[in-house]
Scaffold this active site. Structure first.
Site: not given
Ligand SMILES: NC(=O)c1ccc[n+]([C@@H]2O[C@H](COP(=O)([O-])OP(=O)(O)OC[C@H]3O[C@@H](n4cnc5c(N)ncnc54)[C@H](OP(=O)(O)O)[C@@H]3O)[C@@H](O)[C@H]2O)c1
Length: 487
Positions: A153, A245
């Site tokens: 999400k 949720h």
């Molecule tokens: N964190 C949470 O607790 C949580 C909870 C619910 C939902 N979500 C959802 O899960 C997703 C990820 O969240 P996150 O918190 O892990 O985000 P994040 O920490 O910003 O991680 C995003 C990842 O995407 C990679 N990335 C960005 N552009 C890319 C590309 N063009 N090609 C390949 N990799 C790329 C980044 O790595 P590089 O810069 O190395 O490419 C990084 O590993 C989001 O949609 C968020 O809404 C997260």
């Protein structure tokens, strides 16, 4: 169980969710012996690592999470699990960006092929382009092994963007290949709502307008937006918590029993509830109260005059025979008194009470509380006689079931463990279908628009650590009801 080797491919492998939830869940599944033999986990993002660099980075982060949560770190098992972790540094959406992935699969899977579970753990703006480049490269074609795509999400920002996202996904992916994850549904206590209702005879006869006065669903957090402020400000609590949720939990409380426990039977019943939901209006406006915790506008990344709500309550009806005139009050917020989620079923009061109550005392009528977190359990609140040789004095007492006591020493599985395993096994029961997503937005869009309208009042400020804004209490009082106080 998959017959050919499985690869779980995580896009966004250097990100927060991968280290905090996804890889720990896969590690725990490995420790429990639940991952298919020979499973590989492939991390993909742009940051440069080799396999060992990726393994070391994750080990450091994940061992710290385990230790800071007071959990034992299993060094030997990690060393064994780490061997299945691999990494490819690429941006699949860049020209030629799929080539390193194609080469990796050609080398590892060979002509025999394999099963693949792709997980998009990247920012939502990348879902359309990434799912498309995967499709264009033939990565959705199930020639010999399944190809499934898990999407985190948020699913769109509103109805229009969600529909557009579904349309893009469906260009290359069958709906049956798509697993839209809402980790709330992976929580043991949320799934238990169905067991509680449909595997017992005791409660279901009472589960309707004849016995139930109203339902409250609460998801309260103590945390504030912290480092997610800039993202959160574009979303707010109605998009972040209600659209998925809370509406999902509501469907489980309100749905009819499906004929069998299968993904589509279950989702058909949930969809019927979503279809029947209506938004009651006062003076032509939805019944919604929004609040903002004190200091929100000073959070880093939040514009000075932000009207983004960090708290909301919404009143909804379900227009069917079971739920006639039974309002559902939904409430969620950040910076509140406690981290606490529950479903509270308030039963009607007895039609006649022969016991006199002391002046000013009101009877606390039966209520049932299903606590989702923390101290997961079920409490049935009823009246008991206070022991005394004279007179009759009533007192509300609890009949309680606690997971912690009933399953002592047995930790509840993490939602992501359950959901990843379900996706590996092809069980989509706890994942959301495209029509559920679009209908949920259809319900929420007018509510969100009402709070974002130019003439909408600012969200009411509430104190950190409080029960939320005073208007939420007033909204209930206007209906002659009260919120179940946060503990
Ligand atoms: N964190 C949470 O607790 C949580 C909870 C619910 C939902 N979500 C959802 O899960 C997703 C990820 O969240 P996150 O918190 O892990 O985000 P994040 O920490 O910003 O991680 C995003 C990842 O995407 C990679 N990335 C960005 N552009 C890319 C590309 N063009 N090609 C390949 N990799 C790329 C980044 O790595 P590089 O810069 O190395 O490419 C990084 O590993 C989001 O949609 C968020 O809404 C997260």
């Amino acid at each position: 169980m998959p017959a050919t080797p499985l690869t779980v491919v995580i896009f966004g492998a250097s990100g927060d969710l991968t280290a905090r939830k996804l890889v720990p869940a896969l590690f725990n599944l490995h420790r429990r012996g639940r991952l298919p033999a020979g499973t590989r986990v492939l991390g993909v993002s742009r940051t440069q690592y080799d396999d060992n660099g990726f393994r070391n980075e994750l080990q450091e982060k994940i061992s710290n999470f385990f230790r800071s949560a007071g959990e034992e770190w299993h060094e030997t098992e990690w060393a064994e699990f780490a061997q299945c972790l691999h990494y490819v540094a690429t941006d699949p959406t860049a020209p030629g960006g799929m080539v390193p992935l194609q080469n990796w699969f050609a080398e590892k899977e060979g002509p025999a092929g394999g099963q693949r579970l792709y997980y998009l753990s990247v920012k939502p703006e990348l879902y359309p382009s990434m799912s498309t480049v995967l499709g264009e490269a033939g990565f959705a074609q199930e020639n010999g092994g399944f190809r499934r795509l898990v999407i985190e999400k948020p699913f769109g920002h509103n109805g229009a963007t969600a529909t557009e996202l579904n349309r893009t996904l469906h260009k290359h992916w069958q709906e049956s290949q798509l697993y839209r994850i809402d980790h709330y549904l992976g929580k043991e206590t949320v799934q238990n709502v169905l067991i509680f209702r449909f595997a017992n005879t005791l409660f279901e006869p009472l589960w309707n307008y004849q016995y139930i006065d109203h339902v409250q669903i609460t998801a309260a957090e103590t945390v504030t937006v912290g480092s997610r402020a800039a993202y959160y400000d574009t979303s707010g609590v109605l998009r972040d918590m209600f659209q998925s949720h809370i509406l999902q939990v509501m469907t489980l409380v309100a749905m009819e029993s499906p004929g069998r426990y299968s993904a589509d039977s279950l989702r058909n019943e949930k969809m019927k509830v979503l279809d029947a939901i209506s938004v009651p209006k006062v003076n032509g406006k939805p019944q919604v109260v929004v609040g903002q915790y004190e200091g929100y506008r000073s959070e880093k990344g939040v514009p000075a005059g932000s009207k983004t709500p960090t708290f909301a309550t919404v009143k909804l009806n379900v227009d069917n025979a079971r739920w006639k005139n039974v309002p559902f009050y939904l409430r969620s917020g950040k910076g509140l008194k406690s981290r606490y989620s529950e479903i509270m079923i308030q039963f009607h009061c007895p039609p006649h009470l022969m016991f006199p109550l002391p002046p000013g005392e009101v009877l606390q009528c039966n209520r049932m509380t299903l606590v989702i977190q923390p101290n997961e359990g079920i409490h049935l609140n009823f009246q008991a006689k206070v022991p005394a040789v004279d007179g009759v004095r009533l007192q509300p007492r609890d009949l309680s079931f606690s997971y912690k006591d009933a399953y002592a020493g047995q930790a509840l599985p993490e939602a992501y463990e359950r959901l990843l395993l379900d996706a590996i096994h092809g069980d989509a029961s706890l994942f959301m279908r495209s029509d559920e997503i679009e209908r949920a937005w259809e319900i929420m869009d007018p509510i969100i628009q009402a709070t974002e309208a130019a003439d909408a009042p600012d969200p009411e400020e509430y104190l950190l650590g409080s029960q939320g804004p005073a208007d939420a209490v007033k909204m209930m009082a206007a209906d002659g009801r009260t919120w179940h106080a946060l503990p």
